[in-house]
Design a protein around this motif. Structure first.
Motif, short mmCIF file in Angstrom:
data_model
loop_
_atom_site.label_atom_id
_atom_site.label_comp_id
_atom_site.label_asym_id
_atom_site.label_seq_id
_atom_site.Cartn_x
_atom_site.Cartn_y
_atom_site.Cartn_z
N MET A 27 9.65 10.18 -6.60
CA MET A 27 10.48 9.17 -5.96
C MET A 27 11.47 9.78 -4.98
SD MET A 27 9.79 6.13 -6.39
CE MET A 27 10.40 4.60 -6.96
N GLN A 28 11.93 10.98 -5.21
CA GLN A 28 12.89 11.61 -4.31
C GLN A 28 12.32 11.70 -2.89
OE1 GLN A 28 15.73 13.62 -5.63
NE2 GLN A 28 16.52 14.19 -3.65
N GLU A 29 11.06 12.12 -2.76
CA GLU A 29 10.45 12.25 -1.44
C GLU A 29 10.43 10.90 -0.73
OE1 GLU A 29 6.34 13.86 0.59
OE2 GLU A 29 6.37 13.39 -1.53
N GLN A 30 10.16 9.81 -1.45
CA GLN A 30 10.11 8.49 -0.86
C GLN A 30 11.47 8.08 -0.32
OE1 GLN A 30 8.64 6.10 -4.03
NE2 GLN A 30 6.60 6.93 -3.90
N ALA A 31 12.52 8.34 -1.08
CA ALA A 31 13.86 7.94 -0.66
C ALA A 31 14.28 8.67 0.61
CB ALA A 31 14.85 8.20 -1.79
N GLU A 32 13.86 9.92 0.78
CA GLU A 32 14.21 10.69 1.97
C GLU A 32 13.62 10.09 3.24
OE1 GLU A 32 13.22 14.80 1.49
OE2 GLU A 32 14.18 14.89 -0.46
N HIS A 33 12.46 9.49 3.15
CA HIS A 33 11.77 8.98 4.32
C HIS A 33 12.00 7.50 4.56
CE1 HIS A 33 9.70 12.70 5.16
NE2 HIS A 33 9.43 12.80 3.89
N GLY A 34 12.44 6.76 3.59
CA GLY A 34 12.74 5.35 3.78
C GLY A 34 11.63 4.41 3.38
N TRP A 35 11.66 3.23 4.00
CA TRP A 35 10.74 2.14 3.68
C TRP A 35 10.14 1.61 4.97
CZ3 TRP A 35 9.69 0.50 -1.28
CH2 TRP A 35 10.45 1.15 -2.27
N ALA A 36 8.90 1.18 4.91
CA ALA A 36 8.23 0.68 6.11
C ALA A 36 7.69 -0.72 5.86
CB ALA A 36 7.08 1.60 6.51
N ARG A 37 7.90 -1.58 6.86
CA ARG A 37 7.33 -2.93 6.83
C ARG A 37 6.11 -2.91 7.75
NH1 ARG A 37 10.45 -8.37 8.70
NH2 ARG A 37 11.29 -6.90 10.17
N VAL A 38 5.01 -3.40 7.23
CA VAL A 38 3.77 -3.39 7.98
C VAL A 38 3.74 -4.59 8.93
CG1 VAL A 38 1.25 -3.52 7.81
CG2 VAL A 38 2.55 -2.23 6.12
N TRP A 39 3.54 -4.31 10.22
CA TRP A 39 3.43 -5.37 11.23
C TRP A 39 1.98 -5.77 11.42
CZ3 TRP A 39 7.46 -7.95 12.52
CH2 TRP A 39 8.71 -7.34 12.51
N ALA A 40 1.11 -4.79 11.43
CA ALA A 40 -0.32 -5.04 11.63
C ALA A 40 -1.07 -3.91 10.95
CB ALA A 40 -0.65 -5.07 13.11
N VAL A 41 -2.31 -4.15 10.61
CA VAL A 41 -3.10 -3.13 9.94
C VAL A 41 -4.26 -2.76 10.85
CG1 VAL A 41 -4.45 -2.57 7.90
CG2 VAL A 41 -2.46 -4.04 7.69
N ALA A 42 -4.36 -1.46 11.12
CA ALA A 42 -5.40 -0.98 12.03
C ALA A 42 -6.79 -1.25 11.48
CB ALA A 42 -5.21 0.51 12.29
N LYS A 43 -6.96 -1.02 10.19
CA LYS A 43 -8.26 -1.23 9.55
C LYS A 43 -8.09 -2.31 8.48
CE LYS A 43 -9.37 3.64 9.91
NZ LYS A 43 -9.61 4.86 9.14
N PRO A 44 -8.59 -3.51 8.71
CA PRO A 44 -8.43 -4.56 7.71
C PRO A 44 -9.05 -4.21 6.36
CG PRO A 44 -9.32 -5.43 9.75
CD PRO A 44 -9.26 -3.95 9.90
N ASP A 45 -9.98 -3.27 6.35
CA ASP A 45 -10.65 -2.91 5.10
C ASP A 45 -9.96 -1.76 4.38
OD1 ASP A 45 -12.57 -4.87 5.51
OD2 ASP A 45 -13.78 -3.52 6.75
N THR A 46 -8.70 -1.47 4.74
CA THR A 46 -7.96 -0.40 4.08
C THR A 46 -7.90 -0.67 2.59
OG1 THR A 46 -6.58 -0.12 6.03
CG2 THR A 46 -5.73 0.77 3.99
N ASP A 47 -8.14 0.37 1.80
CA ASP A 47 -8.08 0.24 0.35
C ASP A 47 -7.01 1.20 -0.15
OD1 ASP A 47 -8.70 -0.54 -2.23
OD2 ASP A 47 -10.15 1.07 -2.47
N PRO A 48 -5.96 0.74 -0.78
CA PRO A 48 -5.69 -0.66 -1.12
C PRO A 48 -5.27 -1.48 0.10
CG PRO A 48 -3.86 0.72 -1.79
CD PRO A 48 -4.90 1.64 -1.24
N LYS A 49 -5.40 -2.77 -0.03
CA LYS A 49 -5.07 -3.70 1.06
C LYS A 49 -3.57 -3.64 1.36
CE LYS A 49 -9.07 -5.96 1.32
NZ LYS A 49 -10.02 -5.33 2.18
N LEU A 50 -3.24 -3.67 2.66
CA LEU A 50 -1.84 -3.72 3.09
C LEU A 50 -1.53 -5.14 3.50
CD1 LEU A 50 -1.65 -0.50 5.25
CD2 LEU A 50 -0.89 -0.83 2.92
N ARG A 51 -0.32 -5.58 3.23
CA ARG A 51 0.08 -6.95 3.55
C ARG A 51 1.12 -6.97 4.64
NH1 ARG A 51 2.15 -9.20 -1.01
NH2 ARG A 51 2.75 -10.89 0.35
N GLN A 52 0.92 -7.82 5.62
CA GLN A 52 1.89 -8.00 6.68
C GLN A 52 3.19 -8.50 6.06
OE1 GLN A 52 0.68 -10.84 9.61
NE2 GLN A 52 2.63 -10.79 10.66
#
Length: 126
Positions: free
Chosen positions: A1-26
C-alpha cells in the motif's frame, strides 16, 4: 500500500482496450502503482493494468466526492439488464467504485454497497 500512496489515484476517462482484464470502469478511481512518461500502471482488483497517461486523471490523494459520469448517447452500457444499471448519468462511489443512481440536483448520495455518504461532484464529470 505504501507504493500506491506515493503515486496517488487515477480516474479512468477512457479505456484503450475494452477487453482489458480485469475490466476498467469509466469514472472509477484506482490506485496508481507506477507512473512513467509513456504509461501509468493501476491496481485493479489485485492485478496491474497499464494505460497511456492521457486516458486517466491522476490525483495525489483518493477523492472524497462522488464522481458523476455521463455515458455518451449510443454508447455500450456494460450494466444493461443488471441491477447495476443506473442509467446514462450516474455517480461512482470513491470508496467502493459502485455505480450510484443520482437524482436531479442531488447534492449528497449514499452507496448501498459500502454505506459511504458524500458530496456529489457535479462540476467534476467524466
Amino acid at each position: 500500500m505504501q507504493e500506491q500512496a506515493e503515486h496517488g489515484w487515477a480516474r479512468v476517462w477512457a479505456v484503450a482496450k475494452p477487453d482489458t482484464d480485469p475490466k476498467l470502469r469509466q469514472g472509477a478511481w484506482y490506485p496508481v502503482v507506477a507512473a512513467h512518461r509513456n504509461h501509468v500502471a493501476l491496481q485493479v482488483h489485485g492485478r496491474r493494468v497499464t494505460l497511456r497517461p492521457g486516458l486517466v486523471e491522476i490525483r495525489r490523494t483518493r477523492p472524497r466526492r462522488i464522481t458523476v459520469v455521463y455515458r455518451p448517447r449510443g454508447s455500450t452500457n456494460p450494466a444493461s439488464g443488471t441491477d447495476a444499471d443506473v442509467g446514462t448519468i450516474y455517480g461512482v462511489c470513491p470508496k467502493s467504485a459502485d455505480r450510484l443512481e443520482l437524482f436531479e440536483n442531488a447534492s449528497v448520495a449514499e452507496c448501498a454497497r459500502c454505506g459511504y455518504r458524500g458530496e456529489v461532484a457535479w462540476w467534476e464529470t467524466g
